[in-house]
Motif scaffolding. Structure first.
Motif, short mmCIF file in Angstrom:
data_model
loop_
_atom_site.label_atom_id
_atom_site.label_comp_id
_atom_site.label_asym_id
_atom_site.label_seq_id
_atom_site.Cartn_x
_atom_site.Cartn_y
_atom_site.Cartn_z
N MET A 1 -9.30 20.75 -11.10
CA MET A 1 -8.93 19.24 -10.76
C MET A 1 -10.23 18.59 -11.89
N ALA A 2 -9.43 17.83 -12.50
CA ALA A 2 -10.32 16.95 -13.44
C ALA A 2 -10.41 15.38 -12.78
N LEU A 3 -11.70 15.09 -12.60
CA LEU A 3 -11.77 13.73 -11.86
C LEU A 3 -12.80 12.76 -12.87
N ALA A 4 -12.18 11.69 -13.11
CA ALA A 4 -12.71 10.65 -13.93
C ALA A 4 -12.84 9.38 -13.42
N ILE A 5 -14.00 8.55 -13.24
CA ILE A 5 -14.11 7.36 -12.67
C ILE A 5 -14.20 6.46 -13.92
N ARG A 6 -13.42 5.39 -14.07
CA ARG A 6 -13.47 4.56 -15.52
C ARG A 6 -13.25 3.10 -15.16
N ASP A 7 -13.33 2.26 -16.03
CA ASP A 7 -12.93 0.89 -15.94
C ASP A 7 -11.47 0.86 -16.00
N VAL A 8 -11.04 0.12 -15.32
CA VAL A 8 -9.52 -0.21 -14.89
C VAL A 8 -8.95 -0.75 -16.42
N ARG A 9 -8.01 -0.44 -16.74
CA ARG A 9 -7.08 -0.82 -17.92
C ARG A 9 -5.96 -1.65 -17.58
N GLU A 10 -5.47 -2.55 -18.64
CA GLU A 10 -4.23 -3.37 -18.18
C GLU A 10 -2.87 -2.54 -17.58
N HIS A 11 -2.89 -1.38 -18.47
CA HIS A 11 -1.55 -0.60 -18.04
C HIS A 11 -1.77 0.15 -16.63
N ASP A 12 -2.71 -0.01 -15.96
CA ASP A 12 -3.16 0.41 -14.47
C ASP A 12 -2.61 -0.45 -13.48
N LEU A 13 -2.53 -1.64 -13.73
CA LEU A 13 -2.31 -2.78 -12.65
C LEU A 13 -1.24 -2.46 -11.77
N ASP A 14 -0.23 -1.90 -12.41
CA ASP A 14 1.08 -1.79 -11.57
C ASP A 14 0.78 -0.83 -10.65
N ALA A 15 0.41 0.13 -10.97
CA ALA A 15 -0.15 1.25 -10.09
C ALA A 15 -1.14 0.85 -9.05
N VAL A 16 -2.16 0.12 -9.54
CA VAL A 16 -3.03 -0.56 -8.51
C VAL A 16 -2.71 -1.33 -7.51
N LEU A 17 -1.62 -2.20 -7.99
CA LEU A 17 -1.00 -3.03 -7.09
C LEU A 17 -0.23 -2.49 -6.00
N ALA A 18 0.53 -1.30 -6.20
CA ALA A 18 1.32 -0.51 -5.25
C ALA A 18 0.39 0.01 -4.56
N LEU A 19 -0.74 0.69 -4.91
CA LEU A 19 -1.66 1.40 -4.22
C LEU A 19 -2.22 0.47 -3.22
N ASN A 20 -2.68 -0.56 -3.56
CA ASN A 20 -3.37 -1.48 -2.60
C ASN A 20 -2.25 -1.97 -1.62
N ASN A 21 -1.15 -2.46 -1.97
CA ASN A 21 -0.15 -2.73 -1.11
C ASN A 21 0.28 -1.99 -0.02
N THR A 22 0.46 -0.77 -0.32
CA THR A 22 0.58 0.51 0.79
C THR A 22 -0.25 0.97 1.42
N ALA A 23 -1.59 0.59 1.38
CA ALA A 23 -2.64 1.08 1.99
C ALA A 23 -2.79 1.01 3.70
N GLY A 24 -2.26 -0.01 4.06
CA GLY A 24 -2.39 -0.26 5.33
C GLY A 24 -3.03 -1.70 5.76
N ARG A 25 -3.13 -1.90 7.20
CA ARG A 25 -3.28 -3.07 7.52
C ARG A 25 -4.93 -3.49 7.33
N SER A 26 -5.85 -2.39 7.15
CA SER A 26 -7.34 -2.67 6.68
C SER A 26 -7.48 -3.31 5.47
N ILE A 27 -6.55 -3.22 4.53
CA ILE A 27 -6.71 -3.82 3.22
C ILE A 27 -5.63 -4.92 2.96
N LEU A 28 -6.29 -6.03 2.61
CA LEU A 28 -5.38 -7.12 2.46
C LEU A 28 -4.44 -7.00 1.32
N VAL A 29 -3.24 -7.60 1.49
CA VAL A 29 -2.28 -7.40 0.38
C VAL A 29 -2.56 -8.21 -0.59
N LEU A 30 -2.05 -7.91 -1.94
CA LEU A 30 -2.44 -8.87 -3.29
C LEU A 30 -1.08 -9.06 -3.78
#
Length: 206
Positions: free
Chosen positions: A1-30
């Protein structure tokens, strides 16, 4: 398993938004505009990529930003210099595997060469002992509480002193700034212009 922590890129934003908004009630929707604000203004916005798939992200901002979060504003009213962790989200498949601690180590390293304090909040409603314990074992202490709006949840406002900052300030920041090294560089959002779409960890490719 290869793990990388890197700065976000513009092409990540749709996936970031989907992940945020399905995270549950402890994370505010964006919405897309709010996420774009973070992309353009957040001092720290990094994603975890595991085997080429988005596994999580963390967003943090320094003091002095025009950001309307009541929790960010609370810290701005009480402290002169800080990094504020706005949110951390881990994909379901990678929770309870230490990825949160990896992110916190990374944002701690980012903050301690810039500011004396790392801050965040945890929701007290509903109570989550795991989250409270996580922050306590990582050195955070409660410095206040408030309710987010009239009907919002009660939150515990947390801060962690960063002792290394004094050395960095006296040795570098007051004498020309940090060394020109890649791991010390800040974000450059205008360069993150890759438009390739990103899929979530565990998402099937159609």
């Amino acid at each position: 398993m290869a793990l990388a922590i890197r700065d976000v890129r513009e092409h990540d934003l749709d996936a970031v938004l989907a992940l945020n908004n399905t995270a549950g009630r402890s994370i505010l929707v964006l919405d897309a505009a709010q996420l774009r604000y973070f992309y353009e203004h957040a001092d720290y916005f990094r994603v975890a990529e595991i085997d080429g798939q988005l596994a999580g992200f963390l967003i943090a901002l320094r003091d002095g930003r025009d950001y309307g979060s009541p929790n960010y504003r609370w810290f701005a009213e009480h402290y002169q210099s800080f990094v504020y962790i706005d949110r951390i989200v881990i994909a379901n498949a990678y929770r309870r595997h230490g990825l949160g601690r990896i992110f916190y180590c990374d944002v701690n390293s980012f903050a301690e060469v810039r500011v004396p304090l790392l801050t965040c909040e945890v929701f007290l409603e509903p109570p989550d002992d795991v989250v409270v314990l996580f922050h306590g074992t990582y050195g955070f202490q409660e410095v206040g509480q408030q309710r987010m709006g009239t009907h919002g949840p009660q939150v515990s406002l947390l801060a962690k002193d960063l002792p290394s900052y004094a050395f960095v300030r006296d040795t570098y920041l007051e004498h020309g700034g940090l060394p020109d090294l890649p791991w010390l560089a800040g974000r450059t959002p205008s360069l993150n212009n890759d438009s390739k779409p990103r899929r979530l960890a565990g998402e099937r490719r159609l």
